[in-house]
Write an enzyme that holds these catalytic residues in place. Sequence first.
Site, mmCIF file in Angstrom:
data_model
loop_
_atom_site.group_PDB
_atom_site.id
_atom_site.type_symbol
_atom_site.label_atom_id
_atom_site.label_comp_id
_atom_site.label_asym_id
_atom_site.label_seq_id
_atom_site.Cartn_x
_atom_site.Cartn_y
_atom_site.Cartn_z
ATOM 1 N N LYS A 15 0.754 -1.250 0.342
ATOM 2 C CA LYS A 15 0.006 0.007 -0.035
ATOM 3 C C LYS A 15 0.893 1.219 0.034
ATOM 4 O O LYS A 15 0.597 2.100 -0.839
ATOM 5 C CB LYS A 15 -0.904 -0.073 1.219
ATOM 6 C CG LYS A 15 -1.572 1.425 1.408
ATOM 7 C CD LYS A 15 -2.384 1.374 2.514
ATOM 8 C CE LYS A 15 -1.742 2.156 4.030
ATOM 9 N NZ LYS A 15 -1.600 3.616 3.987
ATOM 10 N N ASN A 16 1.893 1.326 0.987
ATOM 11 C CA ASN A 16 2.695 2.624 0.905
ATOM 12 C C ASN A 16 3.927 2.870 0.009
ATOM 13 O O ASN A 16 4.095 3.963 -0.230
ATOM 14 C CB ASN A 16 3.446 2.516 2.418
ATOM 15 C CG ASN A 16 2.284 2.628 3.605
ATOM 16 O OD1 ASN A 16 1.046 3.039 3.223
ATOM 17 N ND2 ASN A 16 2.643 2.548 4.763
ATOM 18 N N ILE A 75 6.976 7.024 17.209
ATOM 19 C CA ILE A 75 6.864 7.691 15.965
ATOM 20 C C ILE A 75 5.505 8.735 16.016
ATOM 21 O O ILE A 75 5.518 9.944 15.760
ATOM 22 C CB ILE A 75 6.542 6.736 14.622
ATOM 23 C CG1 ILE A 75 7.766 5.843 14.654
ATOM 24 C CG2 ILE A 75 6.331 7.632 13.522
ATOM 25 C CD1 ILE A 75 9.055 6.218 14.143
ATOM 26 N N ARG A 127 0.411 15.343 12.760
ATOM 27 C CA ARG A 127 0.801 14.949 11.325
ATOM 28 C C ARG A 127 1.069 15.954 10.584
ATOM 29 O O ARG A 127 0.509 16.312 9.564
ATOM 30 C CB ARG A 127 -0.160 13.941 10.727
ATOM 31 C CG ARG A 127 -0.178 12.517 11.665
ATOM 32 C CD ARG A 127 -0.797 11.417 11.019
ATOM 33 N NE ARG A 127 0.206 10.777 10.192
ATOM 34 C CZ ARG A 127 -0.125 9.895 9.205
ATOM 35 N NH1 ARG A 127 -1.406 9.377 9.216
ATOM 36 N NH2 ARG A 127 0.548 8.992 8.574
ATOM 37 N N PRO A 128 2.223 16.897 11.096
ATOM 38 C CA PRO A 128 2.109 18.118 10.121
ATOM 39 C C PRO A 128 3.061 17.781 8.955
ATOM 40 O O PRO A 128 3.489 16.509 8.596
ATOM 41 C CB PRO A 128 3.380 18.763 11.032
ATOM 42 C CG PRO A 128 4.001 17.842 12.059
ATOM 43 C CD PRO A 128 2.701 16.619 12.215
ATOM 44 N N ILE A 129 3.216 19.007 7.848
ATOM 45 C CA ILE A 129 3.699 18.499 6.689
ATOM 46 C C ILE A 129 4.952 19.474 6.613
ATOM 47 O O ILE A 129 5.479 19.738 5.512
ATOM 48 C CB ILE A 129 2.858 18.417 5.624
ATOM 49 C CG1 ILE A 129 2.315 20.021 5.425
ATOM 50 C CG2 ILE A 129 2.008 17.349 5.591
ATOM 51 C CD1 ILE A 129 1.657 19.926 4.220
ATOM 52 N N ASP A 130 5.511 19.979 7.914
ATOM 53 C CA ASP A 130 6.571 21.354 7.693
ATOM 54 C C ASP A 130 7.770 20.720 7.005
ATOM 55 O O ASP A 130 8.555 21.340 6.297
ATOM 56 C CB ASP A 130 7.003 21.705 9.143
ATOM 57 C CG ASP A 130 7.304 20.472 9.905
ATOM 58 O OD1 ASP A 130 6.644 19.416 10.293
ATOM 59 O OD2 ASP A 130 8.654 20.441 10.492
ATOM 60 N N GLN A 131 8.229 19.295 6.932
ATOM 61 C CA GLN A 131 9.314 18.872 6.613
ATOM 62 C C GLN A 131 9.052 18.961 5.064
ATOM 63 O O GLN A 131 10.155 19.233 4.182
ATOM 64 C CB GLN A 131 9.928 17.740 7.035
ATOM 65 C CG GLN A 131 10.074 17.504 8.497
ATOM 66 C CD GLN A 131 11.223 18.703 8.787
ATOM 67 O OE1 GLN A 131 12.486 18.792 8.269
ATOM 68 N NE2 GLN A 131 11.165 19.594 9.786
ATOM 69 N N ARG A 160 -4.675 10.422 3.272
ATOM 70 C CA ARG A 160 -3.273 11.582 3.653
ATOM 71 C C ARG A 160 -2.499 11.563 2.552
ATOM 72 O O ARG A 160 -1.792 12.622 2.223
ATOM 73 C CB ARG A 160 -2.840 10.692 4.992
ATOM 74 C CG ARG A 160 -1.556 11.695 5.230
ATOM 75 C CD ARG A 160 -1.153 11.237 6.826
ATOM 76 N NE ARG A 160 0.159 12.140 7.008
ATOM 77 C CZ ARG A 160 -0.077 13.412 7.396
ATOM 78 N NH1 ARG A 160 -1.348 13.925 7.728
ATOM 79 N NH2 ARG A 160 1.177 14.169 7.638
ATOM 80 N N CYS A 212 -6.309 13.533 12.287
ATOM 81 C CA CYS A 212 -5.084 13.384 13.039
ATOM 82 C C CYS A 212 -5.557 12.121 13.799
ATOM 83 O O CYS A 212 -5.312 12.143 14.984
ATOM 84 C CB CYS A 212 -4.663 14.753 13.970
ATOM 85 S SG CYS A 212 -6.133 15.103 15.022
ATOM 86 N N ASP A 254 3.479 0.711 12.082
ATOM 87 C CA ASP A 254 2.575 0.185 11.318
ATOM 88 C C ASP A 254 2.346 -1.156 11.920
ATOM 89 O O ASP A 254 1.123 -1.736 11.591
ATOM 90 C CB ASP A 254 2.621 0.306 9.870
ATOM 91 C CG ASP A 254 2.704 1.568 9.555
ATOM 92 O OD1 ASP A 254 2.983 1.936 8.114
ATOM 93 O OD2 ASP A 254 2.394 2.634 9.942
ATOM 94 N N ARG A 280 -8.652 -0.152 3.657
ATOM 95 C CA ARG A 280 -7.799 1.012 2.999
ATOM 96 C C ARG A 280 -6.498 0.181 2.546
ATOM 97 O O ARG A 280 -5.825 0.639 1.825
ATOM 98 C CB ARG A 280 -7.621 2.317 3.637
ATOM 99 C CG ARG A 280 -8.959 2.967 3.911
ATOM 100 C CD ARG A 280 -8.762 4.111 4.719
ATOM 101 N NE ARG A 280 -7.454 4.999 4.085
ATOM 102 C CZ ARG A 280 -6.339 4.956 5.115
ATOM 103 N NH1 ARG A 280 -6.491 4.654 6.285
ATOM 104 N NH2 ARG A 280 -5.402 5.451 4.429
#
Length: 430
Positions: free
Chosen positions: A22-23, A327, A122-126, A93, A117, A305, A397
């Site tokens: 999936k990922n 994590i 789960r920020p996306i700053d990076q 996501r 969340c 996971d 999913r």
Amino acid sequence: MDKFIIKGGRRLMGEVTISGAKNAVVAIIPAVILADSPCVLENIPEISDVSISLRILYEMGAKVENLGGGTYRIDATGIKEPVVPYELARHMRASYYFLGTLLGKFGRARVAMPGGCYLGDRPIDQHLKAFSCLGAECSLENGMVDIHADMLTGAQIYFDKITVGGTINAILAAVRAVGMTVIENAAKEPHIVDLANFLNSMGANIMGAGTDVIKIRGVRSLKGTNYAIIPDQIEAGTYMVAAAATRGNVLVKNVIPKHLESITAKLLKIGVNVEEFDESVRISVDGPLVKTSIKTMPHPGFPTDMQPQFSTLLCLAEGTSIVTEDIFNNRFRYVDELRRMGADISVEGRVAVIEGVGRLMGAPVTAPDLRAGAALVIAGLAATGITEIDDIYHIERGYENIEQKLRALGADIERRSVPGTTARKRPVQA
Ligand code: EPZ
């Protein structure tokens, strides 16, 4: 909305074949946009995250053909508008991978901010930091992430935190940038290597994927390719744990044992037999399961996971186990559901203390997210009595044909529609 009804206490016996990862596939499907001609993708799992990803491509103007048997032909050359609206992006996501690929292809992208969340912050700053390093301007307005660059130029990107999504988005944006990009403190998951192999088969020049330094020499164009997705190491780990929890004997086929090393090590530690072959592993249990401690880490450490599934197994091990979720800061939401089945778990922040109990008892429970839902399936299989699991859309999913695969292993599991309810299509994480 559907639910699963599981009559527990039956040992899983026989063989199960693992589907595509999936990922990996939720990163590779958007990456098709970078190709100047059609791609053929094989070993695509039939899961809802894939349907959502393909639907986004289709709504944007791509031609998507299902050739059957998990093979798709995708021609994304018809996409002109680099925009993914909220009503499409909110369901998954991983829709944020369209940011990197559209920026890489068109020099601009507008994608709705990922929702929810369910696993904590789960920020996306990076991700945005990586895009800025490459020369893009990033802004967030009305829930849409808007990025554009006059020209993408190779850069040094140092991630302050190891991030799978950030690493993937940086690769997608950098493959056609002018010059060399060096990503440091990169994530090393198998699906990052799979994405790099896919892009290199299209003519990209990516070196070092799977290590913490990835070098990308930008190329002017990428051509279509044929590519088969790697097997899903988390699906494989889930069936390995389910076999152990029911004290069964299962051959898990179509795996890459190296991707399972941290899961195998922990199973061996608690007394599970794991026999490794070239493309399969056999799981069996003879004696009692014993306690252990687990700390989730970026690959090759123990995968977050697999934390809910393994914690469920530890409920059946003798002694006190300690599980540290390093994590995400809210990945124990399944514990309340397991307590309803007789589990003895206390959670303090990121640490769960699990007292082994002799057995679990069937009960009505609700899946809070994808992997927690898988953990509740494992609990139901191992429990005495009937377990009903609500909100199974989370599980669908990431697990292709899960009830068919479990029934083939001897499980008593059936799907039942709940009349008068419709699936709550909440924004989901993962
Ligand atoms: C990916 O999520 C996976 N999802 C997750 O799988 C997986 O749990 C996770 O990687 C870790 O392996 C997909 O691949 C679609 P991260 P992602 O960026 O990319 C923080 C499943 O069950 N962070 O590696 O969102 C973040 O908050 C799902 O299949 C920042 O601070 O994970 C987290 O604490 C669940 N800033 C940590 O880093 C950022 O910009 C790791 O997140 C990005 C992340």
